[in-house]
Write a protein that holds these residues in place. Structure first.
Motif, mmCIF file in Angstrom:
data_model
loop_
_atom_site.group_PDB
_atom_site.id
_atom_site.type_symbol
_atom_site.label_atom_id
_atom_site.label_comp_id
_atom_site.label_asym_id
_atom_site.label_seq_id
_atom_site.Cartn_x
_atom_site.Cartn_y
_atom_site.Cartn_z
ATOM 1 N N GLU A 11 -5.393 17.496 31.833
ATOM 2 C CA GLU A 11 -4.594 17.385 33.062
ATOM 3 C C GLU A 11 -4.108 15.943 33.253
ATOM 4 O O GLU A 11 -2.971 15.705 33.664
ATOM 5 C CB GLU A 11 -5.392 17.878 34.269
ATOM 6 N N GLU A 12 -4.993 15.003 32.936
ATOM 7 C CA GLU A 12 -4.648 13.579 33.065
ATOM 8 C C GLU A 12 -3.459 13.202 32.171
ATOM 9 O O GLU A 12 -2.504 12.581 32.632
ATOM 10 C CB GLU A 12 -5.864 12.761 32.603
ATOM 11 N N VAL A 13 -3.533 13.628 30.895
ATOM 12 C CA VAL A 13 -2.441 13.210 29.992
ATOM 13 C C VAL A 13 -1.137 13.947 30.315
ATOM 14 O O VAL A 13 -0.056 13.372 30.189
ATOM 15 C CB VAL A 13 -2.783 13.353 28.479
ATOM 16 N N LEU A 14 -1.251 15.197 30.762
ATOM 17 C CA LEU A 14 -0.029 15.925 31.158
ATOM 18 C C LEU A 14 0.635 15.211 32.336
ATOM 19 O O LEU A 14 1.852 15.085 32.403
ATOM 20 C CB LEU A 14 -0.364 17.374 31.527
ATOM 21 N N LYS B 206 4.291 13.254 32.650
ATOM 22 C CA LYS B 206 5.096 13.999 33.628
ATOM 23 C C LYS B 206 5.418 15.424 33.150
ATOM 24 O O LYS B 206 6.564 15.876 33.205
ATOM 25 C CB LYS B 206 6.404 13.253 33.926
ATOM 26 N N MET B 207 4.398 16.108 32.629
ATOM 27 C CA MET B 207 4.611 17.473 32.137
ATOM 28 C C MET B 207 3.642 18.450 32.787
ATOM 29 O O MET B 207 3.516 19.587 32.313
ATOM 30 C CB MET B 207 4.444 17.511 30.611
ATOM 31 N N SER B 208 2.980 18.054 33.887
ATOM 32 C CA SER B 208 1.975 18.922 34.514
ATOM 33 C C SER B 208 2.543 20.290 34.860
ATOM 34 O O SER B 208 1.907 21.316 34.641
ATOM 35 C CB SER B 208 1.428 18.278 35.787
ATOM 36 N N LYS B 209 3.771 20.294 35.385
ATOM 37 C CA LYS B 209 4.296 21.593 35.836
ATOM 38 C C LYS B 209 4.727 22.487 34.666
ATOM 39 O O LYS B 209 5.058 23.648 34.851
ATOM 40 C CB LYS B 209 5.394 21.431 36.878
ATOM 41 N N HIS B 210 4.706 21.939 33.453
ATOM 42 C CA HIS B 210 5.053 22.749 32.279
ATOM 43 C C HIS B 210 3.820 23.109 31.452
ATOM 44 O O HIS B 210 3.962 23.560 30.317
ATOM 45 C CB HIS B 210 6.052 22.000 31.394
ATOM 46 N N ALA B 211 2.630 22.918 32.040
ATOM 47 C CA ALA B 211 1.382 23.138 31.281
ATOM 48 C C ALA B 211 1.329 24.526 30.650
ATOM 49 O O ALA B 211 0.848 24.694 29.544
ATOM 50 C CB ALA B 211 0.184 22.909 32.193
ATOM 51 N N LYS B 212 1.859 25.514 31.385
ATOM 52 C CA LYS B 212 1.770 26.897 30.871
ATOM 53 C C LYS B 212 2.985 27.296 30.037
ATOM 54 O O LYS B 212 3.016 28.397 29.484
ATOM 55 C CB LYS B 212 1.603 27.868 32.041
#
Ligand SMILES: Nc1ncnc2c1ncn2[C@@H]1O[C@H](COP(=O)(O)OP(=O)(O)OP(=O)(O)O)[C@@H](O)[C@H]1O
Ligand SMILES: [Mg+2]
Length: 309
Positions: free
Chosen positions: A121-124, A128-134
């Protein structure tokens, strides 16, 4: 001084192309990258940057010469976990989501399961890719994939980051974010070595550089030392017209400032002793600053003057 990467006469011939022995892709490379630096590795297409990086990562073997990475030979297994690496053409499994991909990388890096989720979660977040994790990697744009590639490179909080053209495919925001990531990595004690063609970005963030051309090192060292002064700028505070006038004959440019002061430029380095003298006698009113050559001009000058071009 401690070095994170050192090479001694590192040479790579890929072999034969039909009946003709290929020119060496890298010949007698000697570089030393000091600890604590952001090192920019530059050179035109085909210069040997990726070849060097592959040798440092032990993806190919040298024809001759040696390299050490974090004080060990590149084939040392222990150091792999202390290095973050972004290859020039990363291969992603298109059916994995960003999270699943990073989870696989984290497992390979033996990040304990209790820490994995937080770290991913930290590196995402960092890229700036947290919302694209899935999101599935197969549906990502080139720039999004590059961000995921960078996320996997910093996953294990590496001591050394080796990035082959990390700025490739990123939009201006992405480039700015990546520069911030690199600067933050340095602040946290990570050494960064990266290749790039974007000279303005390299000039902004690197403290050391090397330039390769056709497999040969043209120069390497501290950016400040390499970009020598091509002239000087003298700022004279308002109310010192006499002083400004006495220097005008020698100046290559003069400009009256809106506040009544003067800015004189001198392109001849012979003027320096006189300017230093002026500054030491007028410390309150005069400021002398060197005008550096920019990296782009320096780069072209080095390549143009190379006999092998
Ligand atoms: N697998 C290979 N087999 C044969 N020759 C190769 C191979 N990989 C690279 N080369 C050659 O080695 C030279 C250096 O290539 P390299 O990829 O290291 O350059 P580079 O500096 O990374 O260039 P770019 O800026 O285009 O990424 C080139 O002449 C290239 O054709
Ligand atoms: Mg390359």
């Amino acid at each position: 001084m401690e070095y994170v990467i050192q090479t001694e006469n590192l040479t790579k011939y890929y072999g034969w192309l039909f009946w003709k022995k290929q020119e060496p892709s890298l010949e007698n490379l000697n570089i030393s990258i000091p600890k604590g630096s952001i090192f920019g590795f530059l050179g035109p297409n085909g210069a040997g940057k990726t070849t060097t990086i592959r040798l440092l990562m032990d993806l190919i073997k040298p024809s001759s010469g040696t390299a050490t990475v974090l004080g060990c030979p590149p084939d040392n297994i222990e150091i792999k976990q202390r290095i973050g690496f972004l290859p020039d053409t990363p291969a992603f499994s298109s059916y994995l989501s960003a999270y699943e991909f990073l989870d696989t990388c984290a497992k390979l890096l033996r990040i304990p399961s209790s820490e994995r989720r937080n770290r991913i979660e930290e590196v995402l977040e960092t890229v700036k890719m947290s919302k694209h994790a899935k999101g599935k990697l197969g549906t990502f744009s080139r720039g999004m994939l590059q961000r995921i590639g960078i996320a996997q490179a910093i996953l294990n909080k590496p001591e050394l980051l080796i990035l082959d053209e990390p700025l490739l495919g990123l939009d201006p925001y992405g480039r700015q974010e990546l520069k911030d990531i690199i600067l933050n990595q340095k602040r946290n004690g990570t050494n960064v070595f990266f290749s790039s063609h974007i000279l303005s970005d390299v000039e902004r963030i690197c403290d050391h550089i090397a330039i390769l051309n056709k497999g040969h090192l043209l120069c390497s060292g501290k950016l400040d030392d390499l970009l020598s002064a091509v002239g000087y700028r003298l700022h004279i505070k308002t109310g010192n017209d006499e002083l400004a006038k006495s220097l005008m004959d020698e100046a290559s440019g003069t400009m009256r400032l809106p506040d009544g002061g003067w800015e004189l430029t001198f392109s001849k380095t012979e003027s320096l002793p006189r300017l230093n003298d002026v500054q030491s006698k007028n410390r309150e009113t005069v400021t002398l600053t060197p005008m550096r050559e920019n990296l782009e001009d320096f780069f072209f000058r080095k390549i143009e003057n190379d006999d092998r071009k």
